[in-house]
Write a protein that holds these residues in place. Structure first.
Motif, PDB file in Angstrom:
ATOM      1  N   SER A  21      -9.314 -22.649   7.919  1.00  0.00           N
ATOM      2  CA  SER A  21      -8.445 -22.860   7.206  1.00  0.00           C
ATOM      3  C   SER A  21      -9.066 -22.544   5.789  1.00  0.00           C
ATOM      4  N   SER A  24     -10.163 -18.795   5.317  1.00  0.00           N
ATOM      5  CA  SER A  24      -9.074 -17.920   5.136  1.00  0.00           C
ATOM      6  C   SER A  24      -8.252 -18.036   3.818  1.00  0.00           C
ATOM      7  N   LEU A  53      -2.521 -22.049   2.993  1.00  0.00           N
ATOM      8  CA  LEU A  53      -3.371 -22.057   3.679  1.00  0.00           C
ATOM      9  C   LEU A  53      -3.572 -23.591   2.895  1.00  0.00           C
ATOM     10  N   GLY A  57      -2.865 -26.356   5.819  1.00  0.00           N
ATOM     11  CA  GLY A  57      -3.402 -25.661   6.595  1.00  0.00           C
ATOM     12  C   GLY A  57      -5.409 -26.655   6.181  1.00  0.00           C
ATOM     13  N   ASN A  87      -1.108 -20.338   9.217  1.00  0.00           N
ATOM     14  CA  ASN A  87      -2.297 -19.463   9.225  1.00  0.00           C
ATOM     15  C   ASN A  87      -2.277 -18.484   9.755  1.00  0.00           C
ATOM     16  N   ALA A  90      -0.454 -15.980   7.330  1.00  0.00           N
ATOM     17  CA  ALA A  90      -1.560 -15.244   6.648  1.00  0.00           C
ATOM     18  C   ALA A  90      -2.202 -13.679   6.742  1.00  0.00           C
ATOM     19  N   LEU A  91      -1.834 -13.840   8.619  1.00  0.00           N
ATOM     20  CA  LEU A  91      -1.787 -12.522   9.232  1.00  0.00           C
ATOM     21  C   LEU A  91      -0.994 -11.676   9.419  1.00  0.00           C
ATOM     22  N   ALA A  96      -3.251  -9.450   4.528  1.00  0.00           N
ATOM     23  CA  ALA A  96      -4.686  -9.869   5.410  1.00  0.00           C
ATOM     24  C   ALA A  96      -5.222  -9.201   4.919  1.00  0.00           C
ATOM     25  N   GLN A 100     -10.759 -12.445   7.187  1.00  0.00           N
ATOM     26  CA  GLN A 100      -9.802 -12.937   6.965  1.00  0.00           C
ATOM     27  C   GLN A 100      -9.002 -13.777   8.368  1.00  0.00           C
ATOM     28  N   SER A 104      -8.335 -16.944  10.680  1.00  0.00           N
ATOM     29  CA  SER A 104      -6.682 -17.366  10.978  1.00  0.00           C
ATOM     30  C   SER A 104      -6.596 -17.883  12.511  1.00  0.00           C
TER      31      SER A 104
END
Length: 135
Positions: A21, A24, A53, A57, A87, A90-91, A96, A100, A104
């Protein structure tokens, strides 16, 4: 078997998830803000994803992983699930960056696996305390 190794798995996989995390979040922070967004400020989106994150994360995962292993199991389940979903957020296509995405995805798998493992350990502890329970 898994509940006997719970404390070791919790620390090892929790540390792995926190490191992934952090990687990422660092990759998101070092990349350029996303382009093509009309309704959301790209810089605010990037900075908020980095903050989420790092908070959920990294920090929350480390606190949950290195606290006493068999205490607050339901809270730890919620923390790991929230870290996994942060996470996964975050994609998103707008935020993104190439490497990363890989870190993730691995962090999501580790954190959601920890959430399931913690929930199984909680159900095992309830079963040991009250053998007549429905778990």
């Amino acid at each position: 078997m898994l509940t006997q190794l719970f404390s070791r798995l919790l620390r090892i996989v929790g540390l792995l998830a926190a490191v992934l995390s952090a990687i990422s979040a660092t990759l998101l922070w070092s990349a350029a803000p996303p382009v093509g967004l009309r309704n959301i400020d790209p810089l605010v989106l990037r900075n908020s994803m980095v903050a989420v994150l790092f908070i959920f994360g990294v920090a929350a995962t480390l606190i949950a992983a290195f606290s006493p292993a068999r205490k607050w199991l339901l809270l730890k389940t919620a923390v790991f699930a929230l870290a996994g979903f942060s996470n996964a957020a975050a994609l998103g296509a707008g935020s993104a960056v190439p490497f990363q995405g890989t870190t993730s995805v691995i962090a999501v798998v580790c954190e959601l696996g920890l959430a399931v493992l913690t929930l199984v350990t909680f159900m095992d502890s309830v079963q040991k305390k009250n053998p007549q329970s429905k778990f």
